[in-house]
Design a protein around this motif. Structure first.
Motif, PDB file in Angstrom:
ATOM      1  N   ILE A  12       0.838  -1.200   0.000  1.00 22.09           N
ATOM      2  CA  ILE A  12       0.000   0.000   0.000  1.00 22.09           C
ATOM      3  C   ILE A  12       0.875   1.254   0.000  1.00 22.09           C
ATOM      4  O   ILE A  12       0.557   2.247  -0.664  1.00 22.09           O
ATOM      5  N   GLY A  13       1.995   1.205   0.740  1.00 19.44           N
ATOM      6  CA  GLY A  13       2.925   2.326   0.734  1.00 19.44           C
ATOM      7  C   GLY A  13       3.456   2.605  -0.661  1.00 19.44           C
ATOM      8  O   GLY A  13       3.573   3.768  -1.075  1.00 19.44           O
ATOM      9  N   GLY A  14       3.760   1.549  -1.405  1.00 21.13           N
ATOM     10  CA  GLY A  14       4.203   1.713  -2.785  1.00 21.13           C
ATOM     11  C   GLY A  14       3.106   2.300  -3.665  1.00 21.13           C
ATOM     12  O   GLY A  14       3.365   3.142  -4.525  1.00 21.13           O
ATOM     13  N   CYS A  15       1.868   1.850  -3.429  1.00 26.41           N
ATOM     14  CA  CYS A  15       0.724   2.388  -4.184  1.00 26.41           C
ATOM     15  C   CYS A  15       0.567   3.891  -3.930  1.00 26.41           C
ATOM     16  O   CYS A  15       0.250   4.656  -4.852  1.00 26.41           O
ATOM     17  N   CYS A  16       0.780   4.316  -2.691  1.00 30.94           N
ATOM     18  CA  CYS A  16       0.693   5.743  -2.356  1.00 30.94           C
ATOM     19  C   CYS A  16       1.680   6.556  -3.180  1.00 30.94           C
ATOM     20  O   CYS A  16       1.360   7.634  -3.694  1.00 30.94           O
ATOM     21  N   LEU A  17       2.893   6.037  -3.328  1.00 26.48           N
ATOM     22  CA  LEU A  17       3.910   6.741  -4.109  1.00 26.48           C
ATOM     23  C   LEU A  17       3.524   6.835  -5.582  1.00 26.48           C
ATOM     24  O   LEU A  17       3.865   7.806  -6.265  1.00 26.48           O
ATOM     25  N   THR A 246       7.166  -2.480  -3.227  1.00 25.83           N
ATOM     26  CA  THR A 246       6.959  -1.065  -3.523  1.00 25.83           C
ATOM     27  C   THR A 246       6.934  -0.794  -5.027  1.00 25.83           C
ATOM     28  O   THR A 246       6.591   0.318  -5.450  1.00 25.83           O
ATOM     29  N   SER A 247       7.260  -1.798  -5.840  1.00 28.12           N
ATOM     30  CA  SER A 247       7.169  -1.628  -7.284  1.00 28.12           C
ATOM     31  C   SER A 247       5.725  -1.465  -7.742  1.00 28.12           C
ATOM     32  O   SER A 247       5.466  -1.187  -8.921  1.00 28.12           O
ATOM     33  N   ALA A 248       4.778  -1.622  -6.807  1.00 29.19           N
ATOM     34  CA  ALA A 248       3.375  -1.328  -7.111  1.00 29.19           C
ATOM     35  C   ALA A 248       3.205   0.128  -7.522  1.00 29.19           C
ATOM     36  O   ALA A 248       2.170   0.513  -8.088  1.00 29.19           O
ATOM     37  N   GLU A 249       4.218   0.935  -7.261  1.00 30.73           N
ATOM     38  CA  GLU A 249       4.193   2.354  -7.625  1.00 30.73           C
ATOM     39  C   GLU A 249       3.914   2.571  -9.110  1.00 30.73           C
ATOM     40  O   GLU A 249       3.104   3.434  -9.481  1.00 30.73           O
ATOM     41  N   LEU A 250       4.557   1.794  -9.979  1.00 29.99           N
ATOM     42  CA  LEU A 250       4.422   2.011 -11.414  1.00 29.99           C
ATOM     43  C   LEU A 250       3.027   1.655 -11.934  1.00 29.99           C
ATOM     44  O   LEU A 250       2.426   2.454 -12.669  1.00 29.99           O
ATOM     45  N   PRO A 251       2.459   0.481 -11.601  1.00 30.50           N
ATOM     46  CA  PRO A 251       1.093   0.209 -12.065  1.00 30.50           C
ATOM     47  C   PRO A 251       0.079   1.254 -11.602  1.00 30.50           C
ATOM     48  O   PRO A 251      -0.803   1.646 -12.368  1.00 30.50           O
ATOM     49  N   VAL A 252       0.222   1.720 -10.362  1.00 26.59           N
ATOM     50  CA  VAL A 252      -0.699   2.733  -9.859  1.00 26.59           C
ATOM     51  C   VAL A 252      -0.541   4.034 -10.633  1.00 26.59           C
ATOM     52  O   VAL A 252      -1.528   4.716 -10.942  1.00 26.59           O
ATOM     53  N   ALA A 253       0.696   4.393 -10.969  1.00 22.00           N
ATOM     54  CA  ALA A 253       0.941   5.603 -11.749  1.00 22.00           C
ATOM     55  C   ALA A 253       0.250   5.513 -13.113  1.00 22.00           C
ATOM     56  O   ALA A 253      -0.320   6.497 -13.603  1.00 22.00           O
TER      57      ALA A 253
END
Length: 299
Positions: A12-17, A246-253
């Motif tokens: 979830i922290g990665g998604c926030c980013l 935290t690589s979830a950051e890119l899909p969320v972006a």
């Protein structure tokens, strides 16, 4: 807590980013500069954390320990500064690829600092994530026409500082209450930001009410929530798996740019998003297997 709670919090922290890039673009389109956006982000984020911190359990710390926590928060601020600098000369799709290198840099950092060599399953996960990131960022469909060595340098530097921040989140001050750790981390970040962009910058800028909205969103999802969630989850899962989650950051972006900004997202990019999510599952599989083996040994 159950086995899945700590990885979920880091995820979830990665998604926030991943949410940040959308609101940064909106702030830029509204005419705000890098300095104004960065200052508003960290000021709002610090206010969030300190309000919660004042009403939360605390551990009394000596001055040296407090300073250590401040220093540990510096990589978080450097990541934003380096990444935004890269965006000055690189396409967003290309800049995020350089930032995304934290996926393997984090595992390398863990190997160098604590001697924890990445397993074959983790290496497979990293390979899947990197391939998925190339597709999701649109490199093959949109190209990378704005490449510069200067931008590449700052982009890759941001991946190193982000990996360092993830590592420190799981190793520094782990005995402290999570809200106290995250507040001290973020305060150290703010000190650096104020050194780079003095508060007087805001006095000379043209501001309107919408900066409150941008500052609120960026502060919440960029400064307040990620350090807090990482402070809770990272000590239990390690920085190697942490960087994968935290690589979830890119899909969320990608999702946010499609839904909020209305940017075109190709089928290839959606395939990349799916591959990244699969890579995250592969990375977390190792921890699940390890837990199951521990349960069998205990029984």
């Amino acid at each position: 807590m159950k086995l899945w709670i700590y990885p979920l919090l880091v995820f979830i922290g990665g998604c926030c980013l991943g949410i940040l890039s959308t609101f940064v673009k909106l702030a830029y389109s509204a005419g705000y500069t890098l300095s104004v956006v960065t200052l508003s982000q960290f000021i709002f984020g610090i206010v969030f954390l300190w309000i919660i911190f004042l009403f939360s359990p605390k551990t009394k710390l000596p001055f040296k320990k407090i300073m250590l926590m401040f220093i540990a928060g510096v990589p978080m601020a450097l990541t934003g500064l380096f990444y935004y600098q890269a965006l000055q000369t690189l396409d967003a799709s290309l800049a995020i690829i350089f930032l995304f290198q934290f996926v393997w840099v984090g595992s390398l950092l863990e190997w160098v600092l604590v001697g924890k060599r990445p397993s074959r399953l983790k290496l497979l996960s990293i390979a899947i994530l990197l391939f998925g990131s190339l597709l999701a960022a649109g490199i093959f469909t949109h190209g990378g026409t704005s490449f510069t060595w200067n931008g590449a340098f700052w982009g890759f530097l941001s991946s190193i500082t982000f990996s360092l921040f993830v590592y420190l989140s799981g190793t520094v001050g782990v005995s402290l209450p999570p809200i106290q750790r995250s507040t001290l981390f973020a305060t150290g970040s703010l000190i650096l930001v104020l050194f780079v962009f003095p508060p007087s910058t805001l006095l000379h800028a043209t501001l309107s009410a919408d900066i409150l909205f941008f500052g609120f969103m960026l502060g919440l999802f960029g400064v307040a929530l990620p350090p807090l969630l990482f402070s809770i989850g990272m000590p239990h899962i390690g920085s190697g798996l942490g960087t994968i989650l935290t690589s979830a950051e890119l899909p969320v972006a990608v999702f946010m740019s499609f839904i909020v900004l209305g940017e075109a997202v190709t089928l290839v990019q959606w395939v990349g998003v799916t591959i990244i999510l699969a890579g995250i599952l592969v990375g977390n599989k190792e921890r699940t297997i390890k837990h199951q083996n521990e349960k069998k040994a205990a029984s």
